[in-house]
Design a protein around this motif. Structure first.
Motif, short mmCIF file in Angstrom:
data_model
loop_
_atom_site.label_atom_id
_atom_site.label_comp_id
_atom_site.label_asym_id
_atom_site.label_seq_id
_atom_site.Cartn_x
_atom_site.Cartn_y
_atom_site.Cartn_z
N HIS A 57 0.85 -1.20 0.00
CA HIS A 57 0.00 0.00 0.00
C HIS A 57 0.87 1.24 0.00
CE1 HIS A 57 0.73 -0.58 4.30
NE2 HIS A 57 0.11 0.54 4.62
N HIS A 59 1.26 3.92 1.94
CA HIS A 59 1.74 4.65 3.11
C HIS A 59 3.26 4.78 3.12
CE1 HIS A 59 -2.19 3.98 5.58
NE2 HIS A 59 -2.25 5.05 4.82
N HIS A 62 5.80 2.34 4.31
CA HIS A 62 5.91 1.07 3.56
C HIS A 62 6.46 1.26 2.16
CE1 HIS A 62 3.63 -1.46 6.46
NE2 HIS A 62 3.22 -0.26 6.83
N HIS A 115 -7.79 -1.02 5.22
CA HIS A 115 -6.84 -0.05 5.81
C HIS A 115 -6.63 1.12 4.82
CE1 HIS A 115 -3.24 1.32 7.92
NE2 HIS A 115 -2.50 1.12 6.86
N ASP A 132 -0.42 -3.93 6.08
CA ASP A 132 -1.15 -3.50 7.27
C ASP A 132 -2.61 -3.97 7.26
OD1 ASP A 132 1.17 -2.26 7.99
OD2 ASP A 132 0.43 -0.21 7.76
ZN LIG Z 1 -0.35 1.56 6.52
#
Ligand SMILES: [Zn+2]
Length: 255
Positions: A57, A59, A62, A115, A132
């Motif tokens: 993802h 974020h 990450h 998420h 996540d």
């Molecule tokens: Zn995340």
């Protein structure tokens, strides 16, 4: 699986990246790249070169150093969830059911939006990398998805076999267990797991990977149908299964 090596690369306070290495063809994939240096050191130690960078993802913790990593391995293919425009680098876009050739194996793709709306998991030979979407004894916060998305994602994870290893994105297990115990104080498997995890963490090890079978016994988000979890979340038995999932996530947010 002797031809497959998986290494945990911890970074920041509690993040995990993972290196997957297929020995026969000598191919290596990295799952998530929030901090590059620890991964570079591990690649150097093992004398591996990177062929794939898989993004679960967008974020920052990450994906923040994917582009820097790509400079070190210009031939590496970045793989990202189809439609995720917040990951702006050149990438192969994958969706549910896709498979990426990886030496003698394949890396499969499972879509786990909740998420974030494009959260994606990758699986190879009974090893599932979830970012996540799921943590041991817990799950990712619902930043973008709705309870129904979380419900679907959890059901998708439980559809994998009980002995599947689950590699997750953060070492949140001890605090997740505290919340899980508030929901199921009488769950003996959970208490046994608490003791084991306390020992693992105090010896400087990590609680990743877990397994689907273990999580089904201790993770309240995979136990939404269990009478004790249902009772704790909805004592008057008024909520739908989806609403129960949403309320459970809400209880965790304010725990
Ligand atoms: Zn995340």
């Amino acid at each position: 699986m002797k031809d497959l090596g998986i290494e945990i690369v911890p970074y920041y306070d509690d993040n995990f990246s993972y290196l997957i290495h297929e020995k026969q063809a000598g191919v290596t994939a990295l799952v998530d790249c929030g901090e590059m240096e620890p991964v570079l050191r591990r690649l150097e130690t093992n004398n591996w070169r990177l062929n794939f960078i898989l993004a679960t993802h967008f974020h920052f913790d990450h994906a923040g150093e994917i582009e820097n990593m790509k400079k070190h391995f210009p031939d590496a293919i970045v793989v990202k969830p189809a439609g995720e425009k917040r990951l702006t680098m050149e990438a192969m876009e994958v969706k549910e059911g896709d498979a990426i050739a990886f030496g003698q194996f394949e890396i499969g793709v499972v879509s786990l939006p909740a998420h974030t709306m494009y959260c994606t998991g990758f699986h190879i030979e009974g090893n599932l990398f979830v970012g996540d979407a799921l943590f041991s004894a817990g799950c990712g916060r619902l930043f973008e998805g709705k309870p129904v998305d979380l419900e679907r994602a959890m059901d998708k994870i439980t559809s994998f076999s009980d002995d599947a290893n689950v590699y997750f994105g953060h070492e949140y297990t001890q605090s997740n267990i505290r919340f899980a115990k508030s929901i199921e104080p009488d769950n003996g498997d959970l208490e046994a797991y608490r003791k084991r995890v306390d020992q693992i963490i105090s010896s400087g090890q990590f609680s990743t990977p877990t397994t689907v079978g273990l999580e089904k016994k201790i993770n309240p988000f995979l136990r939404i149908d269990h009478p004790d979890v249902a009772q704790a979340v909805d004592s008057e038995n008024k909520l739908s299964r989806t609403e129960r999932m949403g309320k459970l996530r809400g209880l965790k947010d304010s725990f």
